[in-house]
Write a protein that holds these residues in place. Sequence first.
Motif, mmCIF file in Angstrom:
data_model
loop_
_atom_site.group_PDB
_atom_site.id
_atom_site.type_symbol
_atom_site.label_atom_id
_atom_site.label_comp_id
_atom_site.label_asym_id
_atom_site.label_seq_id
_atom_site.Cartn_x
_atom_site.Cartn_y
_atom_site.Cartn_z
ATOM 1 N N LYS A 90 -87.234 107.319 -92.525
ATOM 2 C CA LYS A 90 -87.245 105.862 -92.339
ATOM 3 C C LYS A 90 -85.866 105.273 -92.644
ATOM 4 O O LYS A 90 -85.370 104.402 -91.910
ATOM 5 N N ARG A 142 -83.480 106.085 -89.798
ATOM 6 C CA ARG A 142 -83.773 105.300 -88.585
ATOM 7 C C ARG A 142 -83.282 103.868 -88.724
ATOM 8 O O ARG A 142 -82.681 103.318 -87.802
ATOM 9 N N LYS A 143 -83.536 103.269 -89.887
ATOM 10 C CA LYS A 143 -83.120 101.869 -90.042
ATOM 11 C C LYS A 143 -81.595 101.772 -90.065
ATOM 12 O O LYS A 143 -81.003 100.876 -89.448
ATOM 13 N N GLU A 192 -80.325 102.092 -86.504
ATOM 14 C CA GLU A 192 -80.560 100.864 -85.734
ATOM 15 C C GLU A 192 -79.551 99.783 -86.110
ATOM 16 O O GLU A 192 -79.022 99.082 -85.251
ATOM 17 N N HIS A 252 -80.561 105.207 -81.109
ATOM 18 C CA HIS A 252 -79.863 106.257 -81.867
ATOM 19 C C HIS A 252 -80.744 106.831 -82.974
ATOM 20 O O HIS A 252 -80.258 107.215 -84.027
ATOM 21 N N HIS A 253 -82.039 106.892 -82.712
ATOM 22 C CA HIS A 253 -82.960 107.272 -83.785
ATOM 23 C C HIS A 253 -83.120 108.773 -83.976
ATOM 24 O O HIS A 253 -83.680 109.211 -84.958
ATOM 25 N N THR A 254 -82.629 109.565 -83.017
ATOM 26 C CA THR A 254 -82.920 111.005 -83.089
ATOM 27 C C THR A 254 -82.277 111.669 -84.309
ATOM 28 O O THR A 254 -81.115 111.420 -84.625
ATOM 29 N N GLY A 312 -88.536 111.886 -81.692
ATOM 30 C CA GLY A 312 -87.234 111.620 -82.302
ATOM 31 C C GLY A 312 -86.642 112.761 -83.110
ATOM 32 O O GLY A 312 -85.778 112.533 -83.961
ATOM 33 N N SER A 327 -78.563 110.369 -85.057
ATOM 34 C CA SER A 327 -78.133 109.578 -86.212
ATOM 35 C C SER A 327 -77.921 110.437 -87.446
ATOM 36 O O SER A 327 -77.235 110.023 -88.377
#
Length: 389
Positions: free
Chosen positions: A114, A117-118, A121, A128-130, A164, A186
């Motif tokens: 998490k 991911r944040k 973003e 670009h979450h991968t 992801g 990311s």
Amino acid sequence: MTAKTTRQLDEEYIAHTYARFPVEIAKGQGSLVWDTEGKEYIDMGTGIAVNAFGVSDQTWIDAVTAQLGRFQHTSNLFYSAPCAQLAQMLCEATGLKKVFYGNSGAEANECAIKAARKWAEQTKGPGHHTIITLKNSFHGRTITTLAATGQDVFHQQFTPLTEGFVYADTEKPEELAALASAHQASAIMFEAVQGEGGVLPLPVDFVQAMKDAAAEQNLLLIADEVQLGNGRSGAMYGYMNLGLEPDIVTTAKGLGGGLPIGVCMLGQRVADVFVPGDHGSTFGGNPVVCAGAVSIFSRLTEEVLAGVRAKSKLVFDTLTGAEGIESVTGMGLMIGVKTKKPVKDVVAACREKGVLVLTAKDKMRLLPALNIPDDLLREALARIAAACA
Ligand SMILES: *Cc1c(COP(=O)(O)O)cnc(C)c1O
């Protein structure tokens, strides 16, 4: 009618997610445990790297019971001293800046995912979450950490998994940078030694490829130290032996000394990624668990770490090249042994001889207590060697 045995009750009422060994533990002391029939074993598994200083460790019991006598839980709506104290110790030992508490390794990794991911973003924009994880890795059993786990056997029948994640081959470091850029990644998530995957240390050239890709493409490095962390590697954390400076470190197993804890530590770049409401856990940061963890962590002195390294050397020196043993791999006191005989037979023979060992894929896995006395360790190794021959 006679009362049912534990084994009968277990068979009848517990979901069959585990293939248990035919042993019922009655009690333990340090690195010795006894089953309900009175048989004594040397414990080379420590409940899967959990009982860091062995069973019934008095210092830990004292810390836990003292906190139990104050208050056992308060929720994260209030401040509590053990929770804050442990966070300070973890940050000072690692240079990371903030911690989030959960209750397991999987939850620690969920938090890391998490956070990544944040961060992606916010800093790189949508898409670009991968996260790159590694083939043969293990990151947990929740749907998302299963997706992060780079082993198909765990995925089958549980699809669809969380999107992801793509998996890098640690044998092909030259492919890593292209994989990361093709997927607008990311982060790269890794275990310094793949535990469940067969106790395999990361190849040095792959470590270098991770460093290079992270620097060139502005990627986060996420170290999963759930199994290897908290002294087991001979350093505080296994990544420290590889010269890496991860942005996020997760840990769990050994830190709680036997009570459930999972920690996600956030470095400078992600320290402020979360705001109130972003993440949470009812039990996370439980004061009793944290008081126990403070006791464990404060005892991971340079002397204890040097002991781990010396004991590790003893294991490698004794088992490498011994009859019936093909290879010995690992780091510190997380050790994998490839045996010539089928590992299942070797594990049963060890049990017969009074040693509890684990497996990782087709290997025997040894995870003794960090403070196992040298004479007990020698005795365990003699019995293991005999079981392998
Ligand atoms: C055990 C383990 C996990 C999962 O931890 P749980 O507490 O079982 O959720 C995650 N990563 C690694 C490297 C592990 O060894």
